[in-house]
Design a protein around this motif. Structure first.
Motif, PDB file in Angstrom:
ATOM      1  N   LEU A  15       1.006  -1.170  -0.035  1.00 29.89           N
ATOM      2  CA  LEU A  15      -0.002   0.193  -0.134  1.00 29.89           C
ATOM      3  C   LEU A  15       0.840   1.181   0.027  1.00 29.89           C
ATOM      4  N   TYR A  16       0.597   2.323  -0.778  1.00 24.08           N
ATOM      5  CA  TYR A  16       1.568   3.367  -0.862  1.00 24.08           C
ATOM      6  C   TYR A  16       0.819   4.289   0.337  1.00 24.08           C
TER       7      TYR A  16
ATOM      8  N   ASP B  40     -12.626   5.583   5.160  1.00 26.47           N
ATOM      9  CA  ASP B  40     -12.819   5.916   3.846  1.00 26.47           C
ATOM     10  C   ASP B  40     -13.399   7.313   3.825  1.00 26.47           C
ATOM     11  N   GLY B  41     -13.920   7.608   2.699  1.00 25.16           N
ATOM     12  CA  GLY B  41     -14.412   9.112   2.685  1.00 25.16           C
ATOM     13  C   GLY B  41     -14.817   9.504   1.370  1.00 25.16           C
ATOM     14  N   ASP B  42     -15.288  10.719   1.060  1.00 23.48           N
ATOM     15  CA  ASP B  42     -15.537  11.168  -0.332  1.00 23.48           C
ATOM     16  C   ASP B  42     -14.129  11.711  -0.776  1.00 23.48           C
ATOM     17  N   PHE B  43     -14.128  11.613  -2.162  1.00 34.68           N
ATOM     18  CA  PHE B  43     -12.977  12.190  -2.944  1.00 34.68           C
ATOM     19  C   PHE B  43     -13.060  13.603  -2.610  1.00 34.68           C
TER      20      PHE B  43
ATOM     21  N   VAL C 204      -5.923   3.892   9.672  1.00 31.66           N
ATOM     22  CA  VAL C 204      -5.432   4.147   8.293  1.00 31.66           C
ATOM     23  C   VAL C 204      -6.317   4.994   7.507  1.00 31.66           C
ATOM     24  N   VAL C 205      -6.194   5.977   6.680  1.00 29.83           N
ATOM     25  CA  VAL C 205      -6.776   7.029   6.359  1.00 29.83           C
ATOM     26  C   VAL C 205      -6.870   7.323   4.860  1.00 29.83           C
ATOM     27  N   ARG C 206      -7.992   7.407   4.224  1.00 27.38           N
ATOM     28  CA  ARG C 206      -7.810   7.822   2.786  1.00 27.38           C
ATOM     29  C   ARG C 206      -7.269   9.246   2.712  1.00 27.38           C
TER      30      ARG C 206
ATOM     31  N   PRO D 115      -6.125   5.697  -4.992  1.00 29.83           N
ATOM     32  CA  PRO D 115      -6.098   4.641  -5.581  1.00 29.83           C
ATOM     33  C   PRO D 115      -6.017   3.143  -4.516  1.00 29.83           C
ATOM     34  N   ASP D 116      -5.236   3.330  -3.645  1.00 27.06           N
ATOM     35  CA  ASP D 116      -5.538   2.361  -2.592  1.00 27.06           C
ATOM     36  C   ASP D 116      -6.521   2.156  -1.857  1.00 27.06           C
ATOM     37  N   ALA D 117      -7.041   3.402  -1.732  1.00 24.19           N
ATOM     38  CA  ALA D 117      -8.348   3.469  -0.722  1.00 24.19           C
ATOM     39  C   ALA D 117      -9.421   3.022  -1.431  1.00 24.19           C
TER      40      ALA D 117
END
Lengths: 466, 466
Positions: free
Chosen positions: A115-116, A159-162, A195-197, A230-232
């Motif tokens: 994961l990056y 996660d979350g919105d872009f 871990v956070v988007r 992309p990882d999220a």
């Protein structure tokens, strides 16, 4: 640096002041002519680009409090002297140092995949490498509802919105909540890590770092890692398939005690009211993943170059123009607060302040928050710089940039030249914040806007003090 | 995978064959109607996107010879069965396994800064972490002139021109020389390591991996590391300033002995000439930095989906359509050579072969290298698919894609549907090769072109065998 060639350039500045009817305008014709000559010179000058190239190449990344940030101060002092500022100084302050350390993070279930990711500022270390089940949270609100001990021993993924991309950067604040306070909920739930988007808008595989918020009890004990969008997306898709997820994680980031940082101050002393200060600047520190080109080598370069162009006028403007290269902005505006403290007895003489810290795309708007008489001045200035593609925005918009916040709190008036932020959060706080992302022509437009605006403010007859 | 919903879709295919004047055309009216119906269905179908989403999400990165590549074969077999192919098989072969291991690389002089790099395929390990002076070479030609022992104990850095971006990908081959053979010159010069400017065209901070070329004496003993274009720009700027450069480097990449790989073969058996094979496909393995979406999950998905759409026709085409998901393409076309060897007694029945392995942008050209009678067929096919925005290109263009090379060497005729490669080398072989980079509409256009083209070839009355 080999910037001395700029010391010799000449422009047809207007040296005569004809007393005339027009002269009664809030910006005199002579001042307008000088402002237009500054704009033209700036558009044809590479000075700002050469400054940001020098900073990013010869100093490199400059984490707040690091040896690299010290080298950046030395660079700033040498630059100020080479470019002929009247006074060059460094004002030091003490700060706690957070070190990113090393990170390993990979998916291990349903299969192994790197994961990056990168640690967020203020995150704690893991004692060792561990493997943990991932608990998925749709967004910060879902994570905020977690009960004490509910996710004990697990890794939370929020996660979350872009990020909503916009010219103004309006999407950043709301998205930023998961980075700022996510850890407090995860830690309350007993998570071994969060871990956070990434908060950035990059669709490329870069994590977006940045500082978390301290709680009343202090900083995070657990690792907090941002992973690329992309990882999220990948984790989100696996979660939707109902796949159990595990990550392997090891992070050595931690606080390492007090160190020195400092602000570099370059003054052009005013010819008639030297005690009155027009403060401009950017911040000298950068996150360590990239080389701090758009954030904020550009701001340092734009404001320094603007001041240098003004210094080539036959006569110094009436007021002092001060370029501040703030230290330790990224980790909590520490240089800005130090400046406000160190100058607290002289802030009444800071007649206006503004910072360039939103990249290097073209400036499209001028906003202000100054007294009524000065508002008329800013209205006139907006007309002069409008050929650069800049509109006059609100005259009641507080804030001149992050490092100006402590000054605003003390009542210092502000203006701001707004850069177009459409792709700022693609680069900001990522490894991709490198010199090649700066468009030299757009950078030159910034210098033109700053030089003209700051010159007209510094040379104005209008009383800027309340 | 939940792809069974596709098994039920219906299209108004033409089931009647009217013997008529028009029927004497090289492509009959009925065939044209079916081809157009396939195109329309493909443009409205998500099947290919769902396949590449499934592969990249449920299998992830799939390094040749790895356990992940084995899972990809299992996935391919399950997919082929689920989608109703007449015959599904795996043909295994043995190959040497190269493992990327772990890499540390950073600049240490004039200051410490991480470099974004990755080992090239076939590179050797370093015994330990070392610090070495960097010797700068402007390009591969400069490096090729190095004398034996001339750079003993140092790290060579080979710069070069930025890849020329083009629709055809023509810039890749020339740029690739430094990746392919640079190590042989560096090793002859006694270098402890070679650092290479990435061959890809990405201006983002991603290194571009890929296989090196083996020499007569074997593979590299030294680490060979590609760094991103922005990092290479950085070293170039420092070099131009006359700054001595050092890097710290440790790499554990190495060869690890023989393992199994394999090709997955999905057949739609022909209704009249089942022995004659129209071979299409992509490769199942990917580099491990990204998830192999554009390279080459897309190719696997496009060709599989095209065959599935053809299988929904009321009647199988006359010839067999074979989808090959090649193994171990990235490390030297190993699956392709294994296929050619395993089928050497039946290659005369391979009437045409083509691979989709150039991303997922819209197809813009159809080229071929078939016998004169079949060339007329391809000309007619080009007219049918031209509404997709595809032009007829050369009829003497050899090669149907990388994995078709061993078949071409044995005389198998080829066609190729050329994707627009304008940004292919921005993503190819980098961490950024992820699902979000695929445009579903462009992917569907690919399927439309493949389905129509392959159907018309497989159902043609023209003798395709020489």
């Amino acid at each position: 640096m080999r910037l001395t060639r700029y010391l010799a350039f000449g422009v047809a500045f207007s040296v005569f002041s004809f007393p005339s009817f027009a002269e009664k305008n809030i910006v005199s014709n002579t001042q307008k002519e000088n402002a237009r000559a500054l704009m033209q010179t700036a558009l044809e000058s590479d000075l700002a680009y050469d400054i940001v190239e020098s900073l990013t190449t010869e100093v490199g990344p400059r984490l707040a409090g690091s040896e690299a940030e010290k080298r950046a101060r030395d660079w700033g002092v040498a630059l100020g002297k080479e470019l002929g500022f009247d006074k060059v100084s460094v004002e030091e302050f003490t700060m706690p140092f957070w070190d990113r350390g090393h990170l390993h993070i990979s998916l291990t279930t349903p299969y192994t995949q790197p994961l990056y990711g990168t640690a967020l500022g203020g995150a704690g270390p893991s004692k060792e490498r561990f493997d943990a089940e991932v608990v998925y949270f749709r967004d910060i609100h879902a994570l905020a509802a977690v009960k004490e001990g509910e996710i004990a021993g697990k890794a939370a993924f929020v996660d979350g919105d872009f990020l909503v991309k916009s010219q103004t950067g309006a999407g950043y604040g709301p998205a930023n909540q998961r980075r700022r306070i996510g850890w407090q909920h995860a830690q309350r739930g007993g998570a071994k890590a969060l871990v956070v988007r990434s908060v950035g808008s990059s669709s490329h595989r870069f994590p977006h770092t940045g500082m978390m918020s301290e709680s009343k009890e202090g900083w995070a004990d657990i690792p907090v890692i941002a992973i690329s969008n992309p990882d999220a997306d990948h984790l989100r898709r696996l979660h939707k398939l109902g796949t159990p997820l595990h990550v392997s994680l090891h992070s050595t980031s931690k606080w390492k005690g007090d160190v020195s940082s400092g602000n570099v101050i370059l003054d052009l002393i005013g010819s008639e009211k030297p005690e009155e200060i027009v403060l401009i600047g950017g911040h000298l520190d950068s996150w360590d993943l990239g080389t701090g080109a758009v954030d904020d080598g550009a701001g340092v370069a734009i404001t320094t170059a603007a001041a240098v162009l003004i210094s080539k006028l036959p006569k110094r403007p009436k007021r002092t123009i001060r370029v501040v290269m703030f230290g330790a902005e990224e980790v909590g505006l520490l240089g800005a607060f130090a400046y406000a403290k160190q100058h607290e007895n002289n802030l009444h003489n800071h007649v206006v302040a503004t910072e360039s810290d939103f990249g290097a795309r073209s400036i499209w708007r001028l906003v202000s928050n100054v007294n009524p008489e000065a508002t008329k001045l800013i209205d006139e200035i907006a007309k002069v710089i409008s050929p650069l593609g800049i509109v006059r925005g609100g005259s009641d918009v507080p804030g001149g940039g992050p490092d100006i916040i402590p000054l605003v709190e003390k009542g210092v008036p502000t203006i701001r030249l707004n850069q177009n932020g459409r792709d700022y959060f693609d680069l900001h706080h990522t490894p991709d914040d490198t010199l090649d992302k700066i468009d030299p022509d757009e950078l030159a437009q910034n210098v033109a806007a700053y030089a003209a605006t700051i010159y007209m403010i510094a040379d104005a007859d209008v009383a800027l003090k309340e």
